[in-house]
Scaffold this motif. Structure first.
Motif, PDB file in Angstrom:
ATOM      1  N   TYR A  53      90.273   2.538 -22.532  1.00  9.56           N
ATOM      2  CA  TYR A  53      89.483   2.382 -23.760  1.00  9.56           C
ATOM      3  C   TYR A  53      89.711   0.986 -24.362  1.00  9.56           C
ATOM      4  O   TYR A  53      88.762   0.300 -24.742  1.00  9.56           O
ATOM      5  N   ASP A  54      90.980   0.597 -24.437  1.00  5.31           N
ATOM      6  CA  ASP A  54      91.320  -0.704 -25.022  1.00  5.31           C
ATOM      7  C   ASP A  54      90.718  -1.855 -24.203  1.00  5.31           C
ATOM      8  O   ASP A  54      90.246  -2.849 -24.771  1.00  5.31           O
ATOM      9  N   GLU A  55      90.739  -1.713 -22.874  1.00  8.93           N
ATOM     10  CA  GLU A  55      90.160  -2.736 -21.999  1.00  8.93           C
ATOM     11  C   GLU A  55      88.668  -2.904 -22.298  1.00  8.93           C
ATOM     12  O   GLU A  55      88.167  -4.013 -22.438  1.00  8.93           O
ATOM     13  N   ASN A  82      91.159  -7.743 -11.715  1.00  7.73           N
ATOM     14  CA  ASN A  82      90.754  -6.897 -12.840  1.00  7.73           C
ATOM     15  C   ASN A  82      90.275  -5.529 -12.376  1.00  7.73           C
ATOM     16  O   ASN A  82      90.564  -4.504 -13.008  1.00  7.73           O
ATOM     17  N   LYS A 142      87.021  -1.876 -24.990  1.00  2.43           N
ATOM     18  CA  LYS A 142      86.798  -2.265 -26.385  1.00  2.43           C
ATOM     19  C   LYS A 142      86.981  -3.778 -26.561  1.00  2.43           C
ATOM     20  O   LYS A 142      86.171  -4.433 -27.240  1.00  2.43           O
ATOM     21  N   SER A 143      88.008  -4.314 -25.935  1.00 10.02           N
ATOM     22  CA  SER A 143      88.258  -5.753 -26.071  1.00 10.02           C
ATOM     23  C   SER A 143      87.167  -6.569 -25.387  1.00 10.02           C
ATOM     24  O   SER A 143      86.861  -7.693 -25.802  1.00 10.02           O
ATOM     25  N   THR A 144      86.564  -5.987 -24.341  1.00 11.28           N
ATOM     26  CA  THR A 144      85.499  -6.678 -23.629  1.00 11.28           C
ATOM     27  C   THR A 144      84.174  -6.592 -24.384  1.00 11.28           C
ATOM     28  O   THR A 144      83.280  -7.429 -24.163  1.00 11.28           O
ATOM     29  N   ASN A 145      84.031  -5.620 -25.266  1.00  7.31           N
ATOM     30  CA  ASN A 145      82.791  -5.485 -26.045  1.00  7.31           C
ATOM     31  C   ASN A 145      82.436  -6.748 -26.822  1.00  7.31           C
ATOM     32  O   ASN A 145      81.262  -6.991 -27.132  1.00  7.31           O
ATOM     33  N   ARG A 146      83.437  -7.553 -27.126  1.00  8.45           N
ATOM     34  CA  ARG A 146      83.161  -8.745 -27.925  1.00  8.45           C
ATOM     35  C   ARG A 146      82.296  -9.755 -27.179  1.00  8.45           C
ATOM     36  O   ARG A 146      81.787 -10.719 -27.777  1.00  8.45           O
TER      37      ARG A 146
END
Length: 283
Positions: free
Chosen positions: A266-268, A249, A270-274
């Motif tokens: 950004y997408d990486e 990673n 953002k998806s990890t923010n969950r």
């Protein structure tokens, strides 16, 4: 339970002693350590009531083993040899498979309960012990069916009384899962600390710029190597697997940086923010 013997009176053993004593004022906490200075400090702090040795374990209602996991593997069979038929031994080690395996055929296996209280700080030794460390924390119990019911019942009540939630897991799954959520975190902190220390050799003012984010991330790098080296050794296979995934990673993130693909970065993130929804959700 009247006579409780704590083998290891550092952060975990000492904190357990404080909380157990608070909820059960009549118990007598006996401390056992290879270092007499440790026991003297534990006495001065009021963590234990008396000093003891392994030869005294025949008097124990409960023995709490909270020493490095390699020492636990070596000592646990002897501890079980010395307890009475009504005594219970629990360990608080961060790995479980090797510990359970070493006593799987012991005549007093029914007198042992394997557990891992998921609590702690980066500090160690008797002075690190604090009240309420386990309140609201999860205590993983492994192979509960191998422990005599009356003994497990007494132990689990003791630990729920001080605020711990009990979860059951087999040793193999425990070691695999804990590699991700604990062991990898410590390695990351140690290596981040190493990276910054090496840079600091040339830039003396780098730590003046270290804010709370850095401090909280690298906090675990202050943890005891004496405790963590045996953990990594016992859980080597799982830790290597998690490291490989982590390194992949990191390499992927670096490749996105090199490619100037900040939309993907950004997408990486953002998806990890969950992860906040997972960690913050009530259990």
């Amino acid at each position: 339970m009247k006579n409780i013997y704590a083998i290891g009176v550092g952060l975990i053993g000492g904190s357990l002693a404080i909380d157990i004593k608070k909820h059960n004022p009549d118990v007598i906490i006996h401390g056992i350590s290879r270092k007499d200075t440790t026991l003297n400090t534990a006495l001065e702090l009021g963590l234990i009531d008396k000093k003891a040795t392994l030869d005294d374990l025949g008097n124990a209602d409960l023995v709490i083993v909270s020493i490095p996991v390699d020492a636990t593997v070596k000592l646990l069979p002897t501890i079980l040899d010395n307890i009475s038929d009504t005594g219970l031994v629990v360990d608080a080690g961060s790995t479980k498979e090797d510990i359970c395996k070493v006593v799987e055929n012991h005549p007093k296996r029914r007198n042992f309960l394997a557990m891992h209280p998921i609590a702690g700080t980066e500090h160690s030794g008797p002075t690190a012990a604090i009240e309420g460390l386990f309140k609201g924390k999860t205590n993983i119990v492994c192979e509960v069916e191998k422990t005599t019911f009356k003994l497990q019942e007494k132990a689990l009540k003791l630990f729920t009384d001080i605020g711990m939630r009990i979860r059951y897991m087999n040793p193999k799954d425990h070691d695999k899962h804990i590699a991700y959520v604990s062991h990898l975190s410590h390695i990351s902190a140690f290596m981040l600390g190493k990276t910054v220390i090496e840079k600091e050799k040339n830039e003396r003012d780098i730590f003046d710029m270290a804010g709370s984010g850095f401090a909280s991330t690298v906090r675990l790098a202050k943890s005891s190597p004496e405790m963590w080296t045996p953990i990594f050794k016992q859980n080597k296979t799982n830790v290597i697997e998690t490291l490989e995934e982590y390194i992949n990673n990191l390499t992927h993130f670096k490749e996105l940086m090199v490619a100037d693909d900040f939309a993907a970065i950004y997408d990486e993130m953002k998806s990890t923010n969950r992860i906040k929804d997972i960690i913050d959700s009530p259990t």
